[in-house]
Write an enzyme that holds these catalytic residues in place. Structure first.
Site, short mmCIF file in Angstrom:
data_model
loop_
_atom_site.label_atom_id
_atom_site.label_comp_id
_atom_site.label_asym_id
_atom_site.label_seq_id
_atom_site.Cartn_x
_atom_site.Cartn_y
_atom_site.Cartn_z
N LYS A 208 14.80 15.66 24.97
CA LYS A 208 15.10 14.70 25.99
C LYS A 208 14.94 13.34 25.80
CE LYS A 208 13.23 14.21 30.81
NZ LYS A 208 12.06 14.37 31.74
N SER B 23 13.14 15.21 36.40
CA SER B 23 14.06 14.47 35.53
C SER B 23 14.69 15.40 34.30
CB SER B 23 13.28 13.32 35.13
OG SER B 23 12.29 13.61 34.29
N SER C 230 8.79 17.35 36.45
CA SER C 230 10.15 17.11 35.88
C SER C 230 10.30 18.08 34.95
CB SER C 230 10.08 15.61 35.13
OG SER C 230 10.12 14.48 36.02
#
Length: 487
Positions: free
Chosen positions: A78, A154, A178
């Site tokens: 990520k 996220s 997230s």
């Protein structure tokens, strides 16, 4: 002989690595198949920040069957405060320019040492402060169950790629939900470890006063547990560490789940859970009861508006600190025009709080952790909805209007996800388990939280739920599968 794609369709990451170790599959073959799968779904999903195919091919050539638990298994990192050497480090923001990392996060190093091959980086919203992965820099990451809807945030890119069966697992991180929010949106498994269990170095000692932690989104519970085994534990200079499990997390997931006392919390004032969200959490409660666990409806010892006020003191001050550091690193202060409206709102209202107010906010969330620990003297786990409703449409959740107040932004996000951030603040491990799909075909996860340091109980229950109601056979319309069944 099975094709590489059929093996990716039918095996989790742990299973693929076993094939590599047996010499039945070469890492390069796996990587090329994953590259094909990325190219197949990326036009619909927009989940990849940067493709790193050439470097990945070199890494796959040098990968060996004895390299580690995940020998030769491709995945993605990520793009959010998780530097990957040589890759863009955008954190979802135009303000970060085209800087490439000349070092990497400790968790990335541990994944590499375990044998993972990094095919690319996955998308995130600017600085991770959104429950949807939409940014000015990269646009919207879309949900493979319905591309008009959000993949969550996220770690939305990671969740979309795992759900679409591109890779069996993908790295992410979680400061307020997230990992679990996008896992819920995309119908996959998202696990947040205890505060201090995972490494945060070498750049920082902790994120958001300890609320942030890395881990992964996975299709199988087994992969999540095995990933903990290869990444958990304090790194050099860590300010503190959570206790490691006495044996292994994989063994805990594969062991029997003892009868548990589960506290069921269906809503959290002032924001109600929708009928679909209630149906999802009650379905999970009934499934737990059918497996021999006891479930009791109760309420949590917290006032959500007060909690969120303290949390955004921490987020605001931390965001200001990061923006100032970014300006120093690039030799030019960050202009507000380079930032998204959401970030400007946070900075405007909480970016300049004093040190005493920040310290009081940290003390407050630590006291909340004590209160929740006392609450769990009477229960083994807490069960809530992951989200109060199904995944929103693209553009519906995130605020791109600087005229909004921070209170309005809080309501927009936390009326949708009022539960997840609580357990970042208390430091407890928590997970979203994909057990329910709405009439419209969109997933809503069931959210479980355990005692601090007790990942084992959560993983054992998750594995039991996975066996009782397997979710891997549920494949979204946008997917990279080429045939075969998940075993």
């Amino acid at each position: 002989m099975h094709s590489i794609h059929s093996l990716l369709d039918s095996h989790d990451g742990y299973g693929l690595a076993e094939l590599v170790r047996k010499g039945e599959v070469r890492p390069g073959e796996l990587l090329e198949a994953v590259i094909e799968r990325i190219e197949q779904v990326e036009p619909q999903l927009n989940a990849v920040c940067e493709k790193l195919y050439d470097k990945a091919r070199l890494d796959a050539q040098s990968a060996s069957a004895s390299q580690g638990t995940f020998a030769g298994v491709p995945t993605l990192i990520k793009d959010l405060f998780s530097p990957l050497r040589g890759a863009l480090m955008t954190n979802g923001s135009l303000a970060c320019g085209e800087v490439r990392a000349d070092f990497e996060a400790e968790v990335v190093t541990r994944l590499r040492q375990a044998g993972c091959v990094f095919a690319g980086s996955s998308t995130a919203p600017e600085f991770g402060t959104s429950y949807t992965t939409e940014s000015t820099r990269f646009g919207a990451t879309r949900n493979p169950w319905n591309t008009e809807h959000s993949a969550g945030g996220s770690s939305g890119g990671a969740a979309a790629l795992v759900a679409a069966r591109v890779v069996p697992f993908a790295h992410g991180n979680d400061g307020g939900g997230s990992l679990r929010v996008p896992a819920s949106c995309c119908g996959v498994f998202g696990f947040k470890p205890s505060r201090g269990l995972m490494p945060s170095g070498p750049l920082v000692g902790e994120g958001w006063a300890g609320m942030g932690t890395p881990h992964a989104i996975t299709l199988s519970v087994r992969d999540s547990a095995a990933l903990l085994d290869v990444t958990a534990g304090m790194d050099l200079g860590a300010p503190y560490a959570a206790p490691l499990h006495s044996t292994s997390y994989l063994a805990a997931a594969q062991g029997p789940a003892r009868p548990l006392r589960i506290a069921l919390v269906e809503h959290l004032d002032p924001w109600p859970s929708s009928a679909e969200s209630l149906a999802a959490v009650r379905h999970a409660a009934r499934l737990c009861e059918s497996l021999g666990h006891s479930v009791e409806v109760t309420r949590l010892p917290v006032e959500l508006p007060v909690f969120l006020d303290r949390v955004f003191d921490i987020i605001g001050a931390s965001t200001r600190g990061y923006i100032d550091m970014l300006g120093q690193m690039r030799g030019q202060p960050v202009a507000l025009e380079e930032l998204e409206p959401r970030t400007r709102i946070i900075l405007r209202e909480r970016g300049d709080i004093g040190g005493a107010r920040y310290a009081a906010a940290v003390d407050w969330i630590h006291a909340l952790g004590r209160a929740f620990a006392a609450f769990l003297q009477d229960f083994d786990l807490i069960l809530t909805p992951t989200l109060t409703r199904e995944p929103p449409r693209i553009g519906e959740l995130d605020a791109f209007d600087e005229r909004l107040s921070l209170a309005e932004v809080m309501e927009q996000f936390h009326s949708y996800s009022p539960f997840t951030a609580l357990f970042n603040a208390t430091g407890q491990p928590a997970m979203s388990v994909p057990l329910y799909w709405t009439a419209a075909g969109l997933p809503i996860g069931a959210h479980f939280a355990g005692r601090f340091g007790d990942e084992a109980t959560l993983l054992a229950l998750a594995a039991q739920l996975e066996q009782a109601q397997p979710w891997a056979s549920r494949v979204p319309p946008v997917n990279a599968r080429q045939g075969g069944a998940v075993n």
